[in-house]
Structure formats: structure tokens, C-alpha cells
Write an enzyme that holds these catalytic residues in place. Structure first.
Site, PDB file in Angstrom:
ATOM      1  N   SER A 142       0.015  11.584   3.162  1.00 26.16           N
ATOM      2  CA  SER A 142      -0.665  10.694   4.103  1.00 26.16           C
ATOM      3  C   SER A 142       0.318  10.164   5.130  1.00 26.16           C
ATOM      4  O   SER A 142       1.510  10.001   4.849  1.00 26.16           O
ATOM      5  CB  SER A 142      -1.283   9.517   3.342  1.00 26.16           C
ATOM      6  N   TYR A 155       0.248   2.955  -2.203  1.00 24.83           N
ATOM      7  CA  TYR A 155      -0.285   4.235  -1.726  1.00 24.83           C
ATOM      8  C   TYR A 155       0.778   5.014  -0.950  1.00 24.83           C
ATOM      9  O   TYR A 155       0.953   6.223  -1.143  1.00 24.83           O
ATOM     10  CB  TYR A 155      -1.499   3.936  -0.846  1.00 24.83           C
ATOM     11  N   LYS A 159       2.341   8.680  -1.855  1.00 28.78           N
ATOM     12  CA  LYS A 159       2.153   9.791  -0.932  1.00 28.78           C
ATOM     13  C   LYS A 159       3.480  10.366  -0.448  1.00 28.78           C
ATOM     14  O   LYS A 159       3.600  11.587  -0.246  1.00 28.78           O
ATOM     15  CB  LYS A 159       1.304   9.344   0.262  1.00 28.78           C
TER      16      LYS A 159
END
Length: 293
Positions: A142, A155, A159
Site C-alpha cells: 500500500s 497498517y 504493508k
């Protein structure tokens, strides 16, 4: 035309959104697709869509964060079709909070699904692909990991961890015909609901990302790429190394800060082929000849 006839694919998190779009496109191009999702009815619905359209699919629900359940996906694909050629680690979830409000459960849950889920899928398919001397693995990274995003420390860490996993597996898999890449999508999924306004979400159809996925699992796929895709646009991201400075044994922090602009100059930056290339680059500037092998 990219023809995946005879290939077998596993897509995690394929019950909706990006995973569903990926699974449908892979099946349209001839692959037999094992549709995985934590939600059994959703997995079954996508598999049924594929079969109704004339493709081959099986639904196997399960958690990407459970290594035994991930191994069961590989076993089911091999039992049904005899091999696994394509593995797409797409399952994910969000627990967005500013770092000061981020709890241990929020960190652990995101790392387990994204980062460990990617590890488990790769670990389960690796011996199969090595034996076949062929494999295509796509890990979903991401822009939050590549560039940061407010409220997404957990997150983003997961990622970016997948990028490191990809970099190493691409090197280790090369001699076995295994190509490993990362896909950084921008798409209107449940993860973006409430973050972007409806008019922007309408431009981010997940189906516009899936051509990038198809390119990364094709016979002629690259390896060790970070491919970004969204709204019909595609870019490559790189982890680069600037030419930097050589300050010698008398180096001090004050000089380093004073000459920061030189250090940050991106003219002549490089994309290292391996992690050791940083050491090779630095020792070369110190006047030492370092073997290139």
C-alpha cells in the site's frame, strides 16, 4: 492475450472488492481459481459467479492469519487441480487510529492478517512452486506503507513489511522460476468507505486495478516490482539510494546535518540489486574495491 489456461490460482480475501475483481479476471483468462474469504457465503458467491460465467472455481473459506487454514487452501487447490501456479495475498483489514490511541490488539490484528498472512501464503505455496519450477506470487502492499498515512501506523508497518518479504523472495525464487511482486492498489473498497467522498470512490473501481494483477502473474511477468495502480493509472515505486556523502573516519553529526542537502540530492541515485549493495556503495566511496558478486 495473456492466457492462463491450465494455471491454478489462489486469491485470499476474494469475497468482495479487489479480491473478487482479481479472481474474476484470472478466471476469465482461463485460470482455475480457489476463492478464499473469511466470510463463507461471500466466497461461495464469487465462486458461483465464476462458474456461471463458464470458469473454474472453488470456494474455501478461512483466515489468512491462520497458517493451518492457509495450508488448507493450498491442499484444496492441489486436490482439485493438481498444482498451484499463482498466489495472491489480498486479504486485509483496517484498525485505523492515531498512534497515541493505537492499542496492542489493533497492532497485532493488522500485522497478523497482512504481514503474517503474506508469510503464511508464501510458505505454503513455496515448496509446490519450487517443485514445479514455476510460480507467480503477488503481495498486496500500500501507499500507506511506502509513503506513510496519518492514523495508519499499524497498517503501514505491515504493508512495508510485505515489500521486504517480496524483495527477498524474488531473489530466492529466481532460480526456481518463481517471480514475486508487490501490488499497491487504490480502489473503492470497504477500507476506503468514509475516507474519500462518493464522487472520488466512483472513479476507483477495483476492476481497474486487476489488469495490474494480471500483468504480475503472466508468463512474461517481471519480478521484484512494486506496481501501483488505481483509476486506470499505473506507476512503479522504488526504494532508492542516493549517491550520498563520504565524510571519512572523522565524520560527525554536525557536518552531516550541515550538508544534508548534498546527502539528499537525488541526482544519480540508484536502486540497489540486493541489501549488500548499500555496504558495497559505502565501502567503494571509502576507496575499497568490493567484488560485485
Amino acid at each position: 492475450m495473456i492466457d492462463l489456461s491450465g494455471r491454478v490460482a489462489i486469491v485470499t480475501g476474494a469475497g468482495r472488492g479487489l479480491g473478487r475483481a482479481h479472481a474474476r479476471l484470472l478466471a476469465q483468462r482461463g485460470a482455475a481459481v480457489l476463492v478464499n474469504d473469511l466470510d463463507p457465503p461471500q466466497a461461495e458467491a464469487v465462486a458461483a459467479e465464476i462458474v456461471a460465467a463458464g470458469g473454474q472455481a472453488r470456494a474455501v473459506p478461512g483466515s489468512a492469519a491462520d497458517p493451518a487454514q492457509v495450508q488448507a487452501l493450498v491442499d484444496a487447490a492441489r486436490a482439485a487441480w493438481g498444482r498451484v501456479d499463482i498466489a495472491v495475498a489480498n486479504a486485509g483489514l483496517l484498525r485505523d487510529r492515531s498512534f497515541g490511541n493505537l492499542g496492542e490488539d489493533d497492532i497485532r490484528a493488522v500485522l497478523e492478517v497482512h504481514l503474517l498472512g503474506g508469510f503464511y501464503l508464501c510458505k505454503a505455496v513455496w515448496p509446490v512452486m519450487r517443485a514445479q519450477q514455476y510460480g507467480r506470487i503477488v503481495l498486496t502492499t500500500s501507499s500507506s506503507g511506502l509513503y506513510g498515512n496519518f492514523g495508519q501506523a499499524n497498517y503501514a508497518a505491515a504493508k512495508m513489511g510485505l515489500v521486504g518479504l517480496m524483495q527477498t523472495l524474488a531473489l530466492e525464487g529466481e532460480k526456481y522460476g518463481i517471480r514475486v511482486n508487490c501490488l499497491a492498489p487504490t480502489a473503492a473498497t470497504r477500507m476506503l468507505e468514509g475516507i474519500l467522498p462518493p464522487e472520488q470512490l466512483a472513479l476507483l473501481d477495483p476492476a481497474l486495478v486487476s489488469p495490474a494483477l494480471l500483468a504480475l502473474v503472466a508468463e512474461a511477468a517481471p519480478t521484484r516490482a512494486i506496481l501501483c495502480a488505481g483509476a486506470g493509472s499505473f506507476e512503479l515505486a522504488h526504494v532508492t539510494l542516493t549517491r550520498g556523502l563520504y565524510l571519512g573516519p572523522q565524520a560527525d553529526a554536525e557536518t552531516l546535518l550541515a550538508r544534508w542537502a548534498e546527502l539528499a540530492d537525488r541526482d544519480g541515485e540508484q536502486v540497489p540489486a540486493t541489501g549488500f549493495d548499500q555496504a558495497r556503495h559505502e565501502l567503494r566511496k571509502a576507496g575499497l574495491a568490493i567484488p560485485s558478486g
